[in-house]
Design a protein around this motif. Structure first.
Motif, PDB file in Angstrom:
ATOM      1  N   LYS A  73     -12.084 -15.830   0.682  1.00  0.00           N
ATOM      2  CA  LYS A  73     -11.820 -16.230  -0.709  1.00  0.00           C
ATOM      3  C   LYS A  73     -12.423 -15.248  -1.680  1.00  0.00           C
ATOM      4  N   ASP A  74     -13.649 -14.802  -1.338  1.00  0.00           N
ATOM      5  CA  ASP A  74     -14.296 -13.803  -2.211  1.00  0.00           C
ATOM      6  C   ASP A  74     -13.500 -12.504  -2.205  1.00  0.00           C
ATOM      7  N   ILE A  75     -13.050 -12.083  -1.025  1.00  0.00           N
ATOM      8  CA  ILE A  75     -12.259 -10.839  -0.941  1.00  0.00           C
ATOM      9  C   ILE A  75     -10.976 -10.982  -1.752  1.00  0.00           C
TER      10      ILE A  75
ATOM     11  N   ASP B 260      -1.042 -14.666   2.836  1.00  0.00           N
ATOM     12  CA  ASP B 260      -0.562 -15.985   3.300  1.00  0.00           C
ATOM     13  C   ASP B 260      -0.870 -16.203   4.782  1.00  0.00           C
ATOM     14  N   GLU B 261      -0.684 -15.134   5.594  1.00  0.00           N
ATOM     15  CA  GLU B 261      -0.943 -15.250   7.033  1.00  0.00           C
ATOM     16  C   GLU B 261      -2.406 -15.531   7.302  1.00  0.00           C
ATOM     17  N   VAL B 262      -3.296 -14.881   6.574  1.00  0.00           N
ATOM     18  CA  VAL B 262      -4.738 -15.113   6.752  1.00  0.00           C
ATOM     19  C   VAL B 262      -5.076 -16.557   6.456  1.00  0.00           C
ATOM     20  N   GLU B 263      -4.437 -17.082   5.402  1.00  0.00           N
ATOM     21  CA  GLU B 263      -4.707 -18.471   5.046  1.00  0.00           C
ATOM     22  C   GLU B 263      -4.235 -19.405   6.164  1.00  0.00           C
ATOM     23  N   HIS B 264      -3.005 -19.122   6.686  1.00  0.00           N
ATOM     24  CA  HIS B 264      -2.498 -19.963   7.798  1.00  0.00           C
ATOM     25  C   HIS B 264      -3.342 -19.812   9.043  1.00  0.00           C
ATOM     26  N   LEU B 265      -3.787 -18.601   9.356  1.00  0.00           N
ATOM     27  CA  LEU B 265      -4.632 -18.380  10.537  1.00  0.00           C
ATOM     28  C   LEU B 265      -5.942 -19.159  10.441  1.00  0.00           C
TER      29      LEU B 265
ATOM     30  N   GLN C  54      -0.376   3.289 -10.648  1.00  0.00           N
ATOM     31  CA  GLN C  54       0.164   1.944 -10.464  1.00  0.00           C
ATOM     32  C   GLN C  54       1.322   1.966  -9.469  1.00  0.00           C
ATOM     33  N   LYS C  55       2.133   3.038  -9.545  1.00  0.00           N
ATOM     34  CA  LYS C  55       3.265   3.138  -8.638  1.00  0.00           C
ATOM     35  C   LYS C  55       2.774   3.285  -7.211  1.00  0.00           C
ATOM     36  N   GLU C  56       1.761   4.074  -7.008  1.00  0.00           N
ATOM     37  CA  GLU C  56       1.205   4.267  -5.658  1.00  0.00           C
ATOM     38  C   GLU C  56       0.588   2.959  -5.137  1.00  0.00           C
ATOM     39  N   ALA C  57      -0.118   2.263  -6.030  1.00  0.00           N
ATOM     40  CA  ALA C  57      -0.739   0.987  -5.606  1.00  0.00           C
ATOM     41  C   ALA C  57       0.328  -0.028  -5.204  1.00  0.00           C
ATOM     42  N   LYS C  58       1.411  -0.024  -6.026  1.00  0.00           N
ATOM     43  CA  LYS C  58       2.495  -0.953  -5.725  1.00  0.00           C
ATOM     44  C   LYS C  58       3.148  -0.616  -4.391  1.00  0.00           C
ATOM     45  N   GLN C  59       3.313   0.681  -4.173  1.00  0.00           N
ATOM     46  CA  GLN C  59       3.934   1.125  -2.932  1.00  0.00           C
ATOM     47  C   GLN C  59       3.058   0.746  -1.736  1.00  0.00           C
ATOM     48  N   LEU C  60       1.750   0.908  -1.902  1.00  0.00           N
ATOM     49  CA  LEU C  60       0.811   0.572  -0.816  1.00  0.00           C
ATOM     50  C   LEU C  60       0.860  -0.935  -0.507  1.00  0.00           C
ATOM     51  N   GLU C  61       0.942  -1.767  -1.586  1.00  0.00           N
ATOM     52  CA  GLU C  61       1.020  -3.220  -1.348  1.00  0.00           C
ATOM     53  C   GLU C  61       2.294  -3.565  -0.599  1.00  0.00           C
ATOM     54  N   GLU C  62       3.390  -2.868  -0.988  1.00  0.00           N
ATOM     55  CA  GLU C  62       4.640  -3.153  -0.299  1.00  0.00           C
ATOM     56  C   GLU C  62       4.581  -2.688   1.149  1.00  0.00           C
ATOM     57  N   ASP C  63       3.987  -1.518   1.380  1.00  0.00           N
ATOM     58  CA  ASP C  63       3.882  -1.049   2.766  1.00  0.00           C
ATOM     59  C   ASP C  63       3.003  -1.998   3.612  1.00  0.00           C
ATOM     60  N   LEU C  64       1.926  -2.455   3.045  1.00  0.00           N
ATOM     61  CA  LEU C  64       0.995  -3.345   3.802  1.00  0.00           C
ATOM     62  C   LEU C  64       1.464  -4.812   3.796  1.00  0.00           C
ATOM     63  N   GLU C  65       2.460  -5.131   2.976  1.00  0.00           N
ATOM     64  CA  GLU C  65       2.910  -6.527   2.836  1.00  0.00           C
ATOM     65  C   GLU C  65       1.727  -7.428   2.515  1.00  0.00           C
ATOM     66  N   LEU C  66       1.070  -7.034   1.408  1.00  0.00           N
ATOM     67  CA  LEU C  66      -0.187  -7.687   1.042  1.00  0.00           C
ATOM     68  C   LEU C  66      -0.003  -9.185   0.829  1.00  0.00           C
ATOM     69  N   ASP C  67       1.065  -9.579   0.134  1.00  0.00           N
ATOM     70  CA  ASP C  67       1.257 -11.022  -0.118  1.00  0.00           C
ATOM     71  C   ASP C  67       1.442 -11.803   1.204  1.00  0.00           C
TER      72      ASP C  67
END
Length: 586
Positions: free
Chosen positions: A355-357, A394-399, A377-390
């Motif tokens: 939660k803190d993270i 969600d997966e961490v929460e379910h795990l 911002q474009k690079e950060a967005k691209q990195l989030e999309e590559d890592l599928e951050l969202d």
């Protein structure tokens, strides 16, 4: 002239008419034997008339005596009773004695031998006396009834024998005198014996008394005739013949009466034997019933001993099995408990850290949108999309949630194992039976098909004194059997389910485990508690489960009932007392 010229046994002479005869007749007789006679002068017509009458009478007498002789001789050969032989010989010799006294024996069967005739009078009389006295002793049983009289009768028999011997050796006068004395003593002694026994109510003595009365009357009439006091006319020896004939007839009646008495006694004896046989048969039947009861009791005792032995064997197997299973379960529960406690205790801190993270990530995302250059911002967005951050978030929460549920489930299983095994408990304790049922259901959950529903209808139960591990084993075996019964017919049963209902009574509790399975036929229901009896396939059951269950409930002073019908399901009803009378479970 000789008497045989006229066929008369007595000397007979014919007197011819002569003018030289005196008005009287002189008869001169010379004899070595005592002789007493009457001389009669009669016309020829009167002589032949009297002779014919005497002949008819003597023939009747001889016929009667011979008939009695042969009849009793036949009875002797039929039954070999010496009494009939002695009587038949007595009848024969008393008749011969009377024929010798009347002179007929000389003419008819002694071949007109004077010597034999002289001996026959004493000889036949002595033999008749011997046989008559022997008959009296046997017929009246004087040896048992009158011992003294029996001895006197024996002495008289010896006297008759001596008389006959004296006559053989020429002591004529003495032999005749002894014959008269013997006859007098016989009459007195026999009459006395008959009177005494008749007064005692002995039936045969009455016949004997009557017979000797006729004989005595004959003797008295004969004496009166010989003394000239009585004239019987044509036959001087008529009274003795009639007396002896009636005596023989009455004694024959006495023997016939004895036959009837013996027949009645035999019938009575047979009736008593039949009664005894009936009693014996009744006793045999009673003995058979007693033996059958004893055999049944012994059989029941043997069956009970076999059941006890089987129960003991199953308990030993069960104790060993449960001891090993309990130790294994407790060991597994202990070993699993440490790491699962580690996992379950670290989940909450991990959630907080994640939660803190997430807060830091969210801060960077919000600040980056305001401060980063468009390229950054474009690079950060691209990195989030590559890592599928969202998705990762969600997966961490379910795990985390899955880990939390799994840890909690594992803790419940470990708790159920520990509650079920209770290997460290050997004393009665007050426990909550609902906890035992719930822990059992947790352990059986993995083996239960998903189609089977378990419905719980719990009443408010008090704490029950018992061995929790043993009672949990009862729940385990019964519920497991219900699951197997439903699982084997899972496709043919509509809405397969198990209902567990508890109820509190005054001093006991009841637990009902009900399934809507195929039920049991009566023949199976009668044997389900027998050790080693099972309806499962080879290798899938030992037949000890319900036997162990029954012994556990019995040892807890409880009651186990089963109600089952084919296609109607099965109900096991357990009744347990709230309090046990003993503190220690043996």
């Amino acid at each position: 002239m000789l008497s045989n010229k006229y066929g008369n046994p007595n000397p007979t002479f014919k007197l011819t008419d002569s003018k030289d005869w005196l008005p009287y007749v002189i008869l001169k007789i010379s004899s070595f034997e005592p002789v007493r006679f009457n001389a009669v002068i009669s016309s020829e017509a009167s002589y032949y008339s009297n002779f014919n009458k005497r002949t008819i009478f003597i023939n009747i007498y001889v016929g009667i005596m011979l008939a009695l002789f042969f009849y009793n001789l036949f009875l002797y050969f039929s039954g070999l009773d010496v009494l009939y032989l002695s009587y038949s010989m007595y009848v024969l010799f008393i008749a011969l004695a009377q024929l010798s006294i009347s002179g007929h024996s000389y003419y008819y069967f002694l071949y007109q031998n004077p010597k034999l005739f002289e001996l026959s009078i004493i000889g036949f009389t002595s033999l008749a006396g011997l046989l008559g006295l022997y008959f009296v002793k046997v017929f009246l049983h004087t040896k048992e009834r009158l011992p003294l009289v029996n001895k006197l009768l024996g002495l008289l028999m010896m006297s008759y024998l001596v008389t006959f011997i004296l006559r053989l050796f020429g002591a004529v006068s003495l032999s005749y005198m002894l014959t008269d004395i013997n006859g007098l003593l016989v009459v007195i002694l026999v009459f006395y014996t008959a009177i005494v026994l008749a007064r005692r109510g002995i039936r045969s003595a009455y016949f004997f008394l009557g017979a000797w009365t006729f004989f005595l009357i004959g003797i008295l009439v004969y004496i009166m005739q010989t003394q000239g006091l009585l004239d019987l006319g044509f036959y001087p020896n008529l009274a003795m013949l009639v007396g002896t004939a009636f005596e023989a007839l009455l004694l024959s009646f006495a023997l016939a009466d004895k036959i009837n008495l013996l027949k009645k006694e035999k019938e009575k004896e047979q009736a008593e034997r039949l009664i005894a046989l009936a009693k014996n048969e009744h006793l045999v039947r009673e003995q058979n019933v007693m033996l059958e009861d004893k055999v049944k009791i012994r059989t029941d005792e043997l069956e009970q001993a076999i059941r006890n032995l089987q129960n003991t064997q199953s308990q030993l197997v069960n104790q060993e099995k449960m001891a090993s299973l309990g130790q294994l379960t407790a060991g597994i529960a202990h070993e699993i408990n440490n790491p699962i406690n580690f996992v379950s205790s670290n989940i909450m801190p991990l959630k907080r850290d994640i939660k803190d993270i997430m807060e830091v990530i969210e801060f960077y995302r919000s600040r980056g949108a305001m401060e980063f250059t468009p390229d950054s911002q474009k690079e950060a967005k691209q990195l989030e999309e590559d890592l599928e951050l969202d998705y990762v978030l969600d997966e961490v929460e379910h795990l985390l949630k899955g880990m939390d549920d799994g840890a909690r489930r594992t803790v419940e299983i470990v708790k159920g194992l520990r509650l079920f095994s209770r290997v460290d408990e050997q004393d009665m304790k007050s426990v909550d039976l609902h906890d035992g049922i719930n822990s059992t259901l947790i352990l059986l959950n993995s083996t239960m098909p998903t189609k089977i529903r378990v419905n719980l209808d719990y009443d408010e139960l008090p704490l029950v004194e018992c061995l929790a591990g043993k009672i949990n084993q009862v729940f385990m075996n019964i519920i497991n059997n219900a699951i197997h019964a439903l699982a084997d017919h899972i496709n043919t049963i509509v809405d397969p389910h198990i209902l567990i209902r508890t109820k509190s009574l005054v001093d006991a509790v009841t637990i009902e485990i009900i399934d809507n399975g195929p039920g049991m036929p009566e023949c199976v229901k009668q044997r389900i508690f027998e050790p080693f009896f099972t309806t499962k396939a080879v290798g899938k059951g030992t037949g000890l489960g319900l036997s162990i269950v029954y012994s556990i409930i019995e040892n807890h002073k409880g009651k186990l009932e089963v109600n089952s019908e084919e296609s109607q399901g099965t109900t096991f009803k357990i009744t347990l007392p709230i309090y046990q009378s003993t503190e220690r479970y043996e």
